[in-house]
Design a protein around this motif. Structure first.
Motif, PDB file in Angstrom:
ATOM      1  N   MET A   1       0.841  -1.183   0.000  1.00  0.00           N
ATOM      2  CA  MET A   1       0.000   0.000   0.000  1.00  0.00           C
ATOM      3  C   MET A   1       0.882   1.240   0.000  1.00  0.00           C
ATOM      4  N   LYS A   2       0.350   2.307  -0.555  1.00  0.00           N
ATOM      5  CA  LYS A   2       1.097   3.557  -0.586  1.00  0.00           C
ATOM      6  C   LYS A   2       0.199   4.713  -0.164  1.00  0.00           C
ATOM      7  N   PHE A   3       0.805   5.685   0.502  1.00  0.00           N
ATOM      8  CA  PHE A   3       0.134   6.891   0.978  1.00  0.00           C
ATOM      9  C   PHE A   3       0.411   7.983  -0.040  1.00  0.00           C
ATOM     10  N   VAL A   4      -0.646   8.525  -0.644  1.00  0.00           N
ATOM     11  CA  VAL A   4      -0.480   9.508  -1.709  1.00  0.00           C
ATOM     12  C   VAL A   4      -1.450  10.679  -1.531  1.00  0.00           C
ATOM     13  N   LYS A   5      -1.062  11.804  -2.088  1.00  0.00           N
ATOM     14  CA  LYS A   5      -1.947  12.960  -2.131  1.00  0.00           C
ATOM     15  C   LYS A   5      -3.074  12.649  -3.106  1.00  0.00           C
ATOM     16  N   ALA A   6      -4.300  12.936  -2.712  1.00  0.00           N
ATOM     17  CA  ALA A   6      -5.443  12.684  -3.579  1.00  0.00           C
ATOM     18  C   ALA A   6      -5.399  13.600  -4.799  1.00  0.00           C
ATOM     19  N   VAL A   7      -5.975  13.134  -5.876  1.00  0.00           N
ATOM     20  CA  VAL A   7      -6.120  13.913  -7.096  1.00  0.00           C
ATOM     21  C   VAL A   7      -7.599  13.955  -7.467  1.00  0.00           C
ATOM     22  N   LYS A   8      -7.951  14.862  -8.377  1.00  0.00           N
ATOM     23  CA  LYS A   8      -9.373  15.046  -8.704  1.00  0.00           C
ATOM     24  C   LYS A   8     -10.017  13.760  -9.220  1.00  0.00           C
ATOM     25  N   GLU A   9      -9.241  12.891  -9.837  1.00  0.00           N
ATOM     26  CA  GLU A   9      -9.776  11.623 -10.340  1.00  0.00           C
ATOM     27  C   GLU A   9     -10.183  10.671  -9.213  1.00  0.00           C
ATOM     28  N   ASP A  10      -9.777  10.954  -7.999  1.00  0.00           N
ATOM     29  CA  ASP A  10     -10.150  10.132  -6.839  1.00  0.00           C
ATOM     30  C   ASP A  10     -11.520  10.500  -6.279  1.00  0.00           C
ATOM     31  N   LYS A  11     -12.116  11.555  -6.788  1.00  0.00           N
ATOM     32  CA  LYS A  11     -13.347  12.100  -6.210  1.00  0.00           C
ATOM     33  C   LYS A  11     -14.450  11.056  -6.031  1.00  0.00           C
ATOM     34  N   THR A  12     -14.782  10.331  -7.074  1.00  0.00           N
ATOM     35  CA  THR A  12     -15.874   9.356  -6.989  1.00  0.00           C
ATOM     36  C   THR A  12     -15.577   8.300  -5.936  1.00  0.00           C
ATOM     37  N   ALA A  13     -14.359   7.787  -5.916  1.00  0.00           N
ATOM     38  CA  ALA A  13     -13.996   6.736  -4.960  1.00  0.00           C
ATOM     39  C   ALA A  13     -13.973   7.269  -3.527  1.00  0.00           C
ATOM     40  N   VAL A  14     -13.457   8.482  -3.330  1.00  0.00           N
ATOM     41  CA  VAL A  14     -13.415   9.060  -1.979  1.00  0.00           C
ATOM     42  C   VAL A  14     -14.829   9.308  -1.468  1.00  0.00           C
ATOM     43  N   LEU A  15     -15.679   9.912  -2.298  1.00  0.00           N
ATOM     44  CA  LEU A  15     -17.057  10.175  -1.872  1.00  0.00           C
ATOM     45  C   LEU A  15     -17.803   8.870  -1.606  1.00  0.00           C
ATOM     46  N   ALA A  16     -17.536   7.832  -2.397  1.00  0.00           N
ATOM     47  CA  ALA A  16     -18.159   6.527  -2.155  1.00  0.00           C
ATOM     48  C   ALA A  16     -17.697   5.946  -0.820  1.00  0.00           C
ATOM     49  N   LEU A  17     -16.421   6.119  -0.498  1.00  0.00           N
ATOM     50  CA  LEU A  17     -15.915   5.641   0.788  1.00  0.00           C
ATOM     51  C   LEU A  17     -16.611   6.378   1.932  1.00  0.00           C
ATOM     52  N   TYR A  18     -16.689   7.716   1.824  1.00  0.00           N
ATOM     53  CA  TYR A  18     -17.394   8.486   2.853  1.00  0.00           C
ATOM     54  C   TYR A  18     -18.813   7.951   3.038  1.00  0.00           C
ATOM     55  N   ARG A  19     -19.548   7.780   1.952  1.00  0.00           N
ATOM     56  CA  ARG A  19     -20.950   7.340   2.016  1.00  0.00           C
ATOM     57  C   ARG A  19     -21.073   5.945   2.608  1.00  0.00           C
ATOM     58  N   SER A  20     -20.116   5.069   2.303  1.00  0.00           N
ATOM     59  CA  SER A  20     -20.191   3.695   2.799  1.00  0.00           C
ATOM     60  C   SER A  20     -20.082   3.624   4.316  1.00  0.00           C
ATOM     61  N   LEU A  21     -19.519   4.655   4.937  1.00  0.00           N
ATOM     62  CA  LEU A  21     -19.321   4.642   6.379  1.00  0.00           C
ATOM     63  C   LEU A  21     -20.477   5.278   7.152  1.00  0.00           C
ATOM     64  N   VAL A  22     -21.323   6.030   6.465  1.00  0.00           N
ATOM     65  CA  VAL A  22     -22.470   6.666   7.119  1.00  0.00           C
ATOM     66  C   VAL A  22     -23.372   5.584   7.705  1.00  0.00           C
ATOM     67  N   GLY A  23     -23.708   5.741   8.972  1.00  0.00           N
ATOM     68  CA  GLY A  23     -24.595   4.795   9.633  1.00  0.00           C
ATOM     69  C   GLY A  23     -23.890   3.612  10.280  1.00  0.00           C
ATOM     70  N   THR A  24     -22.567   3.513  10.102  1.00  0.00           N
ATOM     71  CA  THR A  24     -21.842   2.426  10.751  1.00  0.00           C
ATOM     72  C   THR A  24     -21.596   2.791  12.216  1.00  0.00           C
ATOM     73  N   ALA A  25     -21.266   1.797  12.988  1.00  0.00           N
ATOM     74  CA  ALA A  25     -21.044   2.010  14.424  1.00  0.00           C
ATOM     75  C   ALA A  25     -20.005   3.104  14.653  1.00  0.00           C
ATOM     76  N   PHE A  26     -20.315   4.016  15.538  1.00  0.00           N
ATOM     77  CA  PHE A  26     -19.443   5.090  16.002  1.00  0.00           C
ATOM     78  C   PHE A  26     -19.239   6.225  15.003  1.00  0.00           C
ATOM     79  N   CYS A  27     -19.793   6.139  13.810  1.00  0.00           N
ATOM     80  CA  CYS A  27     -19.568   7.166  12.780  1.00  0.00           C
ATOM     81  C   CYS A  27     -20.574   8.306  12.943  1.00  0.00           C
ATOM     82  N   ALA A  28     -20.058   9.532  13.062  1.00  0.00           N
ATOM     83  CA  ALA A  28     -20.917  10.713  13.214  1.00  0.00           C
ATOM     84  C   ALA A  28     -21.217  11.372  11.865  1.00  0.00           C
ATOM     85  N   TRP A  29     -20.738  10.790  10.769  1.00  0.00           N
ATOM     86  CA  TRP A  29     -20.967  11.372   9.453  1.00  0.00           C
ATOM     87  C   TRP A  29     -22.423  11.200   9.035  1.00  0.00           C
ATOM     88  N   THR A  30     -22.847  12.040   8.101  1.00  0.00           N
ATOM     89  CA  THR A  30     -24.215  11.995   7.582  1.00  0.00           C
ATOM     90  C   THR A  30     -24.170  11.856   6.061  1.00  0.00           C
TER      91      THR A  30
END
Length: 160
Positions: A1-30
């Motif tokens: 695995m590698k740690f990298v600065k996000a680029v605009k092409e990551d937008k869909t995947a990052v937003l999907a990751l955020y959404r996948s965590l909404v409603g999981t235990a301990f997550c305060a995201w909406t």
């Protein structure tokens, strides 16, 4: 695995990751937060980072935030300025409980050091037991508490 600065092409995947965590235990995201505006702001200030597998799939994300409400809290140490906030740490569900959140925090702190910061700070929802355990293992200090965004938070800080 590698740690990298996000680029605009990551937008869909990052937003999907955020959404996948909404409603999981301990997550305060909406369903509205974090969202497109947060992604764009983080990207614009070179503050969004991804942990990616060799095939480019995003395993986790973390941001260097610039939230004036958080920055104006009186609990942050004057001695440890300049400091910066790490925020929006998320790990895909199937990769949780494998130490990835801790790796993201360590990478984020390394990035802050390289930017000349003396400390890292963040707020953690008081009900987020998983995050609290992670931060305690990394020797963060609880320096205060606050109420923001309709939640109660612990304020954590650490010298870099």
């Amino acid at each position: 695995m590698k740690f990298v600065k996000a680029v605009k092409e990551d937008k869909t995947a990052v937003l999907a990751l955020y959404r996948s965590l909404v409603g999981t235990a301990f997550c305060a995201w909406t369903c509205d937060y974090p969202g497109e505006k947060d992604f764009e702001g983080d990207l614009a200030r070179d503050g969004l980072f991804c942990l990616k597998e060799d095939d480019g799939e995003i395993v986790g994300v973390i941001s260097i935030d610039q939230d004036e409400a958080v920055e104006s809290l009186s609990c942050w140490s004057d001695e440890l300025k300049p400091g910066a906030e790490l925020s929006r740490l998320g790990v895909r569900i199937e990769s949780q409980n494998q130490g990835i959140a801790r790796k993201l925090l360590e990478y984020g702190m390394d990035e802050l050091r390289s930017r000349g910061m003396k400390s890292v700070h963040f707020i953690v929802c008081k009900s987020n037991e998983k995050a609290i355990r992670s931060y305690n293992r990394l020797d963060f200090d609880v320096v205060g508490e606050c109420e923001m965004f309709g939640e109660e938070w612990w304020c954590y800080e650490k010298r870099l």
